[in-house]
Design a protein around this motif. Structure first.
Motif, mmCIF file in Angstrom:
data_model
loop_
_atom_site.group_PDB
_atom_site.id
_atom_site.type_symbol
_atom_site.label_atom_id
_atom_site.label_comp_id
_atom_site.label_asym_id
_atom_site.label_seq_id
_atom_site.Cartn_x
_atom_site.Cartn_y
_atom_site.Cartn_z
ATOM 1 N N ALA A 175 19.949 -8.943 -71.090
ATOM 2 C CA ALA A 175 18.749 -8.286 -70.570
ATOM 3 C C ALA A 175 17.918 -7.652 -71.674
ATOM 4 N N ASP A 176 18.504 -7.422 -72.835
ATOM 5 C CA ASP A 176 17.809 -6.702 -73.899
ATOM 6 C C ASP A 176 17.110 -7.601 -74.909
ATOM 7 N N VAL A 177 17.090 -8.907 -74.643
ATOM 8 C CA VAL A 177 16.450 -9.808 -75.599
ATOM 9 C C VAL A 177 15.971 -11.048 -74.845
ATOM 10 N N PRO A 178 14.832 -11.636 -75.233
ATOM 11 C CA PRO A 178 14.465 -12.935 -74.647
ATOM 12 C C PRO A 178 15.542 -13.972 -74.956
ATOM 13 N N GLY A 179 15.772 -14.880 -74.016
ATOM 14 C CA GLY A 179 16.869 -15.836 -74.179
ATOM 15 C C GLY A 179 16.414 -17.278 -74.184
ATOM 16 N N PRO A 180 15.926 -17.774 -75.312
ATOM 17 C CA PRO A 180 15.571 -19.197 -75.373
ATOM 18 C C PRO A 180 16.747 -20.074 -74.977
ATOM 19 N N ASN A 181 16.500 -21.041 -74.131
ATOM 20 C CA ASN A 181 17.498 -21.948 -73.553
ATOM 21 C C ASN A 181 18.220 -21.353 -72.339
ATOM 22 N N GLN A 182 17.924 -20.100 -72.025
ATOM 23 C CA GLN A 182 18.292 -19.511 -70.732
ATOM 24 C C GLN A 182 17.163 -18.539 -70.337
ATOM 25 N N ALA A 183 15.938 -18.987 -70.532
ATOM 26 C CA ALA A 183 14.775 -18.104 -70.470
ATOM 27 C C ALA A 183 14.640 -17.379 -69.135
ATOM 28 N N ALA A 184 14.692 -18.109 -68.034
ATOM 29 C CA ALA A 184 14.488 -17.483 -66.723
ATOM 30 C C ALA A 184 15.639 -16.545 -66.378
ATOM 31 N N TYR A 185 16.862 -16.943 -66.731
ATOM 32 C CA TYR A 185 18.023 -16.099 -66.443
ATOM 33 C C TYR A 185 17.940 -14.777 -67.191
#
Length: 294
Positions: A175-185
């Motif tokens: 939750a504390d960082v954008p997650g490329p390759n799990q972006a929506a999650y």
């Protein structure tokens, strides 16, 4: 002078407005014939099941909510009653607008009322954003954001009226960082933490615990189900068992911790993610979350 002091407090500290003792007594008497219960959505497996076990061991009547009746019944048989506390199951899709009415109807039949809500139901999506179907993204938003928000909004008024109970929202260390390759999650879990912290602040000091749980990688089927088991983070980052997460979650929730990060290594990652700039963390997360075939 007394009235001016009250006005000053209401202006600067609007959360200093708990119900009157008489109103609290009335609200508690309304459920005095029922037993308080912990309701866990997505309670048939993984972290939800481990949390159910922990609450049962502490003597709380526990209700497992999910869509798969066979899975819930198997979970209930595994848990078994402990310390006089019973486990109950409710087959229900939390995406349905009438989900809480369904849950409350089952609770009433069992002689229970909803005292603590654990919003654990959720789904993940792995891989580049455009590889995900719009239907899957819409369902993720519906489960991880809309259903959680709707349930939390619906249960809090009664809890605040009784000045007891609580809501534990299961989020993620991501939750504390954008997650490329799990972006929506990752984005959905950022919403959960932001909402939880904000609402907890609004109603602080009124007897209701409101917490967010931020586990890192956990040894459950979740990663495989979302298609991420081949990603590097599953090898590079330490994993916890669901039971270890549940122990930390229960202890901190009962203590009133607003943001719960289980595990020493996860606390280190949590602090690092909040300190380091996204120019460093986002490329690193991209590398960790990338699947070999993506």
């Amino acid at each position: 002078m007394k009235n001016s002091t009250a006005s000053w407090r209401s202006l600067f500290w609007p959360w200093w407005s708990p119900a009157s003792p008489q109103d609290v007594m009335v609200a508690r008497r309304a459920v005095a014939h029922l037993r308080p219960a912990v309701v866990i959505t997505g309670g048939g497996s993984g972290i939800g099941l481990a949390l159910a076990r922990r609450f049962l061991q502490a003597g709380h009547d526990t209700v497992l909510v999910g869509r798969n009746a066979a899975k819930l019944e198997a979970a209930a048989r595994y848990l078994k009653p402990e310390k006089g506390a019973a486990v109950t199951t409710v087959v229900c899709d939390v995406n349905e607008p009438e989900a809480l009415q369904t849950i409350n109807a089952h609770l009433a039949k069992a002689g229970l009322y909803l005292d603590v809500l654990v919003n654990n139901a959720g789904m993940g999506l792995s891989g580049p954003f455009l590889n995900q179907s719009q239907q899957d993204i819409a369902r993720l938003i519906s489960i991880n954001i809309a259903a959680l928000t709707r349930l939390m909004h619906a249960v809090l008024p009664d809890m605040l009226a009784r000045q007891r109970g609580g809501v534990l929202n299961v989020a993620s260390l991501g939750a504390d960082v954008p997650g490329p390759n799990q972006a929506a999650y990752y984005a959905s879990k950022s919403f959960v933490v932001s909402l939880t912290e904000a609402v907890a602040s609004e109603y602080s000091g009124q007897g209701v615990r409101i917490s967010a749980l931020l586990p890192g990688p956990v040894d459950t089927a979740f990663h495989e189900e979302m298609g991420a088991d081949g990603a590097l983070y599953r090898l590079a980052l330490p994993s916890m068992t669901a039971d270890s997460v549940a122990r930390s979650a229960y202890r901190n929730f009962m203590f009133g911790t607003r943001v719960i990060v289980p595990g020493i290594s996860n606390i280190f990652f949590y602090v690092a993610l909040r300190i380091l700039p996204h120019t460093i963390t986002v490329p690193l997360v991209y590398w960790l979350l990338r699947r070999p075939e993506a």
